[in-house]
Design a protein around this motif. Structure first.
Motif, PDB file in Angstrom:
ATOM      1  N   ASN A  29       0.852  -1.185   0.000  1.00 47.72           N
ATOM      2  CA  ASN A  29       0.000   0.000   0.000  1.00 47.72           C
ATOM      3  C   ASN A  29       0.892   1.241   0.000  1.00 47.72           C
ATOM      4  O   ASN A  29       1.900   1.278   0.703  1.00 47.72           O
ATOM      5  N   SER A  30       0.503   2.226  -0.793  1.00 44.12           N
ATOM      6  CA  SER A  30       1.368   3.402  -0.889  1.00 44.12           C
ATOM      7  C   SER A  30       0.537   4.679  -0.910  1.00 44.12           C
ATOM      8  O   SER A  30      -0.663   4.652  -1.190  1.00 44.12           O
ATOM      9  N   ASP A  31       1.204   5.746  -0.629  1.00 43.85           N
ATOM     10  CA  ASP A  31       0.591   7.077  -0.673  1.00 43.85           C
ATOM     11  C   ASP A  31       1.678   8.069  -1.060  1.00 43.85           C
ATOM     12  O   ASP A  31       2.886   7.797  -0.865  1.00 43.85           O
ATOM     13  N   THR A  32       1.260   9.137  -1.631  1.00 42.28           N
ATOM     14  CA  THR A  32       2.227  10.163  -2.040  1.00 42.28           C
ATOM     15  C   THR A  32       1.833  11.513  -1.465  1.00 42.28           C
ATOM     16  O   THR A  32       0.674  11.755  -1.142  1.00 42.28           O
ATOM     17  N   ALA A  33       2.840  12.343  -1.377  1.00 44.03           N
ATOM     18  CA  ALA A  33       2.625  13.740  -0.980  1.00 44.03           C
ATOM     19  C   ALA A  33       3.694  14.561  -1.674  1.00 44.03           C
ATOM     20  O   ALA A  33       4.799  14.088  -1.943  1.00 44.03           O
ATOM     21  N   THR A  34       3.344  15.758  -2.001  1.00 39.89           N
ATOM     22  CA  THR A  34       4.311  16.635  -2.670  1.00 39.89           C
ATOM     23  C   THR A  34       4.837  17.674  -1.695  1.00 39.89           C
ATOM     24  O   THR A  34       4.149  18.065  -0.740  1.00 39.89           O
ATOM     25  N   ALA A  35       6.033  18.068  -1.953  1.00 41.16           N
ATOM     26  CA  ALA A  35       6.662  19.123  -1.157  1.00 41.16           C
ATOM     27  C   ALA A  35       7.431  20.031  -2.101  1.00 41.16           C
ATOM     28  O   ALA A  35       7.724  19.661  -3.244  1.00 41.16           O
ATOM     29  N   VAL A  36       7.706  21.190  -1.628  1.00 41.79           N
ATOM     30  CA  VAL A  36       8.480  22.151  -2.421  1.00 41.79           C
ATOM     31  C   VAL A  36       9.889  22.218  -1.859  1.00 41.79           C
ATOM     32  O   VAL A  36      10.077  22.517  -0.672  1.00 41.79           O
ATOM     33  N   VAL A  37      10.836  21.902  -2.717  1.00 38.54           N
ATOM     34  CA  VAL A  37      12.248  22.043  -2.355  1.00 38.54           C
ATOM     35  C   VAL A  37      12.716  23.358  -2.959  1.00 38.54           C
ATOM     36  O   VAL A  37      12.768  23.504  -4.188  1.00 38.54           O
ATOM     37  N   THR A  38      12.994  24.291  -2.112  1.00 33.58           N
ATOM     38  CA  THR A  38      13.496  25.587  -2.587  1.00 33.58           C
ATOM     39  C   THR A  38      15.016  25.526  -2.589  1.00 33.58           C
ATOM     40  O   THR A  38      15.643  25.366  -1.540  1.00 33.58           O
ATOM     41  N   VAL A  39      15.553  25.639  -3.789  1.00 37.75           N
ATOM     42  CA  VAL A  39      17.010  25.570  -3.942  1.00 37.75           C
ATOM     43  C   VAL A  39      17.551  26.996  -3.926  1.00 37.75           C
ATOM     44  O   VAL A  39      17.115  27.852  -4.707  1.00 37.75           O
ATOM     45  N   GLU A  40      18.480  27.211  -3.048  1.00 40.90           N
ATOM     46  CA  GLU A  40      19.092  28.540  -2.934  1.00 40.90           C
ATOM     47  C   GLU A  40      20.590  28.434  -3.107  1.00 40.90           C
ATOM     48  O   GLU A  40      21.196  27.384  -2.808  1.00 40.90           O
ATOM     49  N   ASP A  41      21.134  29.497  -3.601  1.00 40.74           N
ATOM     50  CA  ASP A  41      22.591  29.593  -3.721  1.00 40.74           C
ATOM     51  C   ASP A  41      23.053  30.713  -2.811  1.00 40.74           C
ATOM     52  O   ASP A  41      22.853  31.890  -3.094  1.00 40.74           O
ATOM     53  N   SER A  42      23.630  30.332  -1.709  1.00 42.01           N
ATOM     54  CA  SER A  42      24.128  31.337  -0.767  1.00 42.01           C
ATOM     55  C   SER A  42      25.650  31.302  -0.688  1.00 42.01           C
ATOM     56  O   SER A  42      26.245  31.892   0.210  1.00 42.01           O
ATOM     57  N   VAL A  43      26.260  30.587  -1.638  1.00 42.37           N
ATOM     58  CA  VAL A  43      27.725  30.479  -1.643  1.00 42.37           C
ATOM     59  C   VAL A  43      28.284  31.657  -2.434  1.00 42.37           C
ATOM     60  O   VAL A  43      27.969  31.836  -3.617  1.00 42.37           O
ATOM     61  N   SER A  44      29.075  32.430  -1.796  1.00 43.80           N
ATOM     62  CA  SER A  44      29.681  33.578  -2.471  1.00 43.80           C
ATOM     63  C   SER A  44      30.795  33.106  -3.393  1.00 43.80           C
ATOM     64  O   SER A  44      31.425  32.063  -3.168  1.00 43.80           O
ATOM     65  N   PRO A  45      31.036  33.868  -4.452  1.00 42.59           N
ATOM     66  CA  PRO A  45      32.146  33.520  -5.331  1.00 42.59           C
ATOM     67  C   PRO A  45      33.468  33.534  -4.554  1.00 42.59           C
ATOM     68  O   PRO A  45      33.597  34.193  -3.513  1.00 42.59           O
ATOM     69  N   THR A  46      34.432  32.786  -5.071  1.00 43.89           N
ATOM     70  CA  THR A  46      35.796  32.827  -4.520  1.00 43.89           C
ATOM     71  C   THR A  46      36.581  33.820  -5.372  1.00 43.89           C
ATOM     72  O   THR A  46      36.797  33.600  -6.567  1.00 43.89           O
ATOM     73  N   VAL A  47      36.966  34.906  -4.748  1.00 40.73           N
ATOM     74  CA  VAL A  47      37.626  35.977  -5.490  1.00 40.73           C
ATOM     75  C   VAL A  47      39.140  35.806  -5.367  1.00 40.73           C
ATOM     76  O   VAL A  47      39.681  35.731  -4.251  1.00 40.73           O
ATOM     77  N   VAL A  48      39.811  35.733  -6.512  1.00 31.90           N
ATOM     78  CA  VAL A  48      41.273  35.602  -6.553  1.00 31.90           C
ATOM     79  C   VAL A  48      41.800  36.782  -7.363  1.00 31.90           C
ATOM     80  O   VAL A  48      41.348  37.021  -8.497  1.00 31.90           O
ATOM     81  N   VAL A  49      42.730  37.516  -6.804  1.00 33.86           N
ATOM     82  CA  VAL A  49      43.249  38.707  -7.476  1.00 33.86           C
ATOM     83  C   VAL A  49      44.762  38.620  -7.577  1.00 33.86           C
ATOM     84  O   VAL A  49      45.409  37.761  -6.959  1.00 33.86           O
ATOM     85  N   GLN A  50      45.296  39.508  -8.372  1.00 39.60           N
ATOM     86  CA  GLN A  50      46.745  39.600  -8.506  1.00 39.60           C
ATOM     87  C   GLN A  50      47.147  41.064  -8.486  1.00 39.60           C
ATOM     88  O   GLN A  50      46.408  41.940  -8.946  1.00 39.60           O
ATOM     89  N   ASP A  51      48.325  41.344  -7.931  1.00 43.59           N
ATOM     90  CA  ASP A  51      48.870  42.692  -7.941  1.00 43.59           C
ATOM     91  C   ASP A  51      49.445  42.973  -9.325  1.00 43.59           C
ATOM     92  O   ASP A  51      50.022  42.081  -9.978  1.00 43.59           O
ATOM     93  N   ILE A  52      49.312  44.178  -9.812  1.00 45.14           N
ATOM     94  CA  ILE A  52      49.877  44.543 -11.110  1.00 45.14           C
ATOM     95  C   ILE A  52      50.535  45.909 -11.004  1.00 45.14           C
ATOM     96  O   ILE A  52      50.287  46.672 -10.057  1.00 45.14           O
ATOM     97  N   THR A  53      51.367  46.165 -12.002  1.00 40.62           N
ATOM     98  CA  THR A  53      52.032  47.463 -12.111  1.00 40.62           C
ATOM     99  C   THR A  53      51.619  48.091 -13.428  1.00 40.62           C
ATOM    100  O   THR A  53      51.636  47.425 -14.475  1.00 40.62           O
TER     101      THR A  53
END
Length: 922
Positions: free
Chosen positions: A517-541
């Motif tokens: 015997n089975s039953d189903t139910a639906t749910a909402v999975v809210t996908v979020e992106d809270s990961v900030s970019p990884t910023v890599v820089v270099q010194d220049i002249t």
């Protein structure tokens, strides 16, 4: 207090209890039923009551709208009578507010009596059901109703001779439903046209009679309903309201009695149906033939003051009769009141009641336990019960497998099914109290697995990880799914998410039990992106350009920044730089992804200026000054200079030269900007100086500029090798001067060419005339001749009158009549003198010849005098010259060096300027 009767219908058959007319409150709502004449049912009722001896009508109750007013009016009524509701609906809360329901319920429960007719569909039954929470049902169509003599016995209805009541007009009946204490007088419990219902300490008398066409002048006024049943109902209502038993329980009650006269009142209590006693038997208070006295009492009572007889040791559900009589004095003798009779029944022993048990559903071979059973039993109240249970289907549950534990009114039930049994059995729990009253409670116990699980899901929010992925488990989505047995599996249609799934995603949770015997139910999975970019820089002249500017881009600073999804933008807080930014500059790179997450990092932008200044130079020639020195600056060489930033310094490798440095020199010009960049240029410097004699020694350094053998310090003309003396200091050497002593007499004519004080020797005696006291050697001193105004040079000359004004010069203060007195006139005998400026003077402060004299200059007030050195530089200038120049330079007030100077005298009269040389010596 006498309880009031609400004539729905209460009956009293012994009117002798009351000494005055009984007031009946009739509901007098305008237009309640009928429309005038014999069709106006309320008016018919009022007329019928008023026609019965001993009764009057109170029609002041006209509305149920105000519950407070209604309560006051009911308390003032003997009883209340109401006809059917043809034109109003009791379910209309405007007509019959909920608060008024409670007023009626309270009034009746405390002893009020109500008479109600019911002939209009269900509205009259609804009226009673709303008040008392009953389930009376309106019954229509019956043609007649048989009298229930067992129930009418001992009541005023017993005297009604009608064995069967007919259906007149719109007569209706009611069915009792589950209403307790319902006593049918005519008809049956399911079809009663007259019934008495006890409620609390009060009563409701129901009559399904229609008062249409029943007034005294109407056709049905002579019917048995009007002539017998209505008066009996009024008598019964009066009796119930006058002497009532209240606070009735299974074993006790309070009998309340009131009589209009003061006297001695006796009462007896006998089993219901006993033979009615005589007055003497009542006053005796003992058993009599046909009656067993269970209780008796004789007391003094006061007229119209209720007295309460407390009845005790009664039996449950038992009918009793009370008989009461009062002995009083009527003013002439002692007499007895009419015997009053009240019949009542104690409350039956209540059946034990058990708390409800919900139907149970368990898996096959499962069990049920801990079913709480709470028992309520008002009487006898000793909490002594025998509790058993039976199964309707012993193939599912055996009786022996129903286990009941506990004591008193708290029990617990456990059930074990037959092994592998699949089905439902109804369990009946029987509860018997100590007096044998039994109550039951039933519930179903089902053992199977046809019930699907109940899937319960919950919405969740998940965060993408650093790689841009997220996943969910069934445990995270499940929110307490259940099954009557055991859940076998949980499954999700989607578990993995990435950057493309940002936002709300519907997932389906499937729950399956062990039996599929089975039953189903639906749910909402809210996908979020809270990961900030990884910023890599270099010194220049960066290098400043020719305009002094430089810029950087995000691409130059970024050194491989990343994001778990996609980077949307790169931004720098500073991109442009100028000369002011030379050196290290911290810039911030902000990287923002497509979901608005951002991060920053700082880098160092080193701004450099490697562009040297631009300098354009020229060759120059300088001349040593009069002191044999010259100083040069860088500005003399530069025709143009520029730098992308700022030139901070320009220098040359040599600045000072003297007499020994005549010739050409290479000068190094170095320009440095504010950032240390330098430019080196060279130019030729030619150092020159006057070298009059060409001996390569600058005149300013040469002791004999004209190489004439006379040192410059002694040479009046140090630059003229042909001259070295200037006797008269007129700037012309004696060799070239025709008047060496500057006395105005050419040397060729001057007897004394080197003596500026002498030029003539008139008498040839070797002494110049100026020194000679007798120039013409005529024997007359020059002074005398002068005074006589004769020519001192001519012995034959007479005194002179120069201006021919008739006044001899000897006597004339202005010999030449030029407006200047002789005492101040440099040319007293010349009105227009010829000016001859002095050729030399010695401004050495000895008081002699210290100023340059221009005799006669004061005759020309508009004059201008200018003096120049040999190089043409103006050293003195004055207007309206007053013979006061002491040889000082106009510019700095220093004494001019010894030498010859050119003068120019403009008399300011339009004549040509005078010019010549003047020699200054100290």
């Amino acid at each position: 207090m006498m309880k009031k009767l609400f004539l729905i219908v209460t009956l009293l058959f012994n009117l002798g209890v009351f000494a005055q007319d009984i007031q009946v409150s009739v509901f007098n709502y305008p237009g309640l039923n009928g429309s005038g004449g014999c069709s106006e049912e309320n008016e018919n009722l009022i007329d019928i009551v008023n026609a019965i001896p001993g009764y009057t009508v109170d029609g002041t109750i006209t509305s149920f709208a105000n519950s407070s007013t209604l309560a006051t009016q009911l308390d003032a009524s003997t009883f209340f009578f109401m006809t059917d509701m043809e034109n109003q609906n009791p379910n209309n809360t405007t007509f019959f507010p909920t608060a008024s329901h409670a007023v009626f319920e309270n009034w009746v429960s405390t002893g009020g009596v109500m008479v109600m007719t019911g002939t209009y569909n269900s509205r009259d039954a609804d009226f009673l059901n709303l008040i008392f929470s009953w389930d009376l049902v309106n019954v229509q169509g019956t043609m007649s109703w048989v009298k229930n003599t067992a129930n009418t016995a001992g009541t005023p209805f017993d005297g009604v001779t009608v064995a069967s009541l007919p259906n007149l007009s719109a007569t209706d009946a009611i069915s009792k439903g589950t209403v307790a204490n319902f006593t049918t007088m005519w008809g049956t419990d399911s079809d009663a046209v007259v019934a008495v219902i006890k409620y609390g300490a009060g009563y409701v008398i129901f009559m399904g009679f229609d008062f249409y066409n029943t007034g005294p002048s109407c056709p049905q006024y002579s019917s048995d309903w009007v002539q017998q049943v209505i008066p009996a109902a009024l008598d019964y209502a009066t009796a119930l309201s006058a002497s009532t038993v209240s606070n009735t329980s299974q074993t006790f009650g309070d009998f309340e009695y009131a009589f209009s006269e003061t006297g001695t009142t006796s009462f007896i209590l006998v089993p219901g149906g006993s033979t009615a006693p005589s007055i003497a038997q009542i006053e005796a208070g003992v058993d009599y033939p046909g009656g067993t006295v269970l209780d008796a009492s004789t007391v003094s009572t006061i007229g119209d003051v209720p007295y309460t007889f407390n009845l005790t040791e009664l039996e449950p559900d038992t009918n009793y009769d009370i008989y009461v009589v009062t002995l009083y004095n009527d003013g002439s003798s002692d007499v007895h009141s009419t015997i009053a009779n009240t019949n009542f029944t104690t409350i039956p022993n209540d059946s034990p009641e058990a708390s409800a048990i919900l139907n149970q559903s368990e898996c096959i071979n499962g069990s049920v336990s801990g079913l709480a059973l709470t028992i309520t039993d008002t009487y006898p109240g000793d909490n002594t019960f025998s509790v058993t249970a039976t199964s309707s289907n012993t193939g599912i549950v055996a009786n022996s497998d129903i286990i009941i534990t506990g004591t008193g009114n708290t029990r617990s039930i456990a059930i074990t099914p037959v092994l592998d049994a699949n089905g439902t059995s109804t369990i009946t729990v029987s509860i018997e109290d100590s007096l044998g009253e039994i109550g039951t409670q039933t519930f179903d116990a089902t053992f199977n697995d046809s019930v699907s699980p109940t899937a319960v899901a919950q919405d969740i929010t998940v965060q993408l990880d650093a790689s841009g992925n997220a996943s969910v488990t069934t445990g995270e989505i499940d929110n307490g799914s259940t099954d009557n047995c055991t859940i076998a599996t949980y499954a999700l249609d989607t578990t993995d998410f990435n950057c493309t799934d940002l936002g709300e995603n519907t997932v389906t949770l499937t729950i399956t039990d062990g039996n599929g015997n089975s039953d189903t139910a639906t749910a909402v999975v809210t996908v979020e992106d809270s990961v900030s970019p990884t910023v890599v820089v270099q010194d220049i002249t960066v290098q400043l350009d020719a305009s002094g500017n430089a810029s950087v881009t995000t691409g130059e600073i970024d050194n491989g920044s990343t994001d778990n999804c996609t980077i949307a933008t790169y931004a720098l807080d500073t991109t442009d730089f100028t000369c002011a930014d030379v050196g290290e500059n911290t810039v911030t790179l902000t990287v923002t992804d497509v979901n608005g997450n951002s991060d920053t990092a700082t880098a160092v932008v080193t701004v450099e200026d490697s562009i040297s200044p631009t300098v354009v130079v020229q060759d120059i020639t300088v001349q040593l000054d009069e002191n044999g020195l010259v100083n040069i600056t860088e500005d003399q060489f530069i025709t143009n200079s520029d730098d992308n930033c700022i030139i901070s310094n320009i220098s040359i490798d040599r600045t000072d030269f003297d007499c020994a440095n005549l010739g050409n020199y290479t000068i190094t010009i170095t320009a440095m900007d504010s950032n240390g960049n330098t430019t080196v240029e060279t130019a030729t410097l030619t150092v020159t100086g006057d070298d009059n004699d060409g001996d390569l020694i600058a005149d300013s350094c040469d002791t004999d500029d004209d190489n004439d053998g006379t040192p410059d310090t002694e040479d009046a003309f140090p630059l003229d090798d042909n001259e070295d003396t200037d006797t008269d200091g007129d700037g012309t050497g004696d060799n070239a001067d025709t008047d060496d002593d500057g006395d105005g007499t050419p040397d060729t004519e001057d007897a004394f060419p080197l003596d500026d004080n002498e030029d003539t020797d008139t008498d040839g005696d070797g002494t110049g005339d100026n020194a000679d006291t007798d120039d013409d050697n005529d024997g007359y001193s020059d002074e005398t001749e002068l005074m006589q105004e004769s020519d001192s040079k001519n012995a034959n000359d007479y005194p002179v009158d120069t201006d021919n004004d008739g006044i001899a010069d000897f006597m004339d203060n202005d010999d030449d009549n030029d407006g200047i007195t002789d005492g101040t006139d440099a040319f007293p005998i010349e009105s227009t003198p010829t000016l001859v400026p002095a050729e030399a003077f010695t401004p050495n402060g000895d008081g002699i010849n210290d100023t340059w004299m221009v005799p006669g200059i004061d005759n020309y007030p508009n004059n201008t005098v200018r003096v120049y050195n040999r190089w043409g530089h103006e050293v003195f200038a004055a207007g309206n010259y007053r013979n006061d120049w002491t040889g000082r330079h106009n510019a700095n007030s220093t004494m001019l060096p010894t030498g010859s100077y050119l003068y120019v005298v403009d008399l300011g009269n339009g004549s040509a300027p005078l010019q010549g040389w003047i020699f200054i010596n100290y």
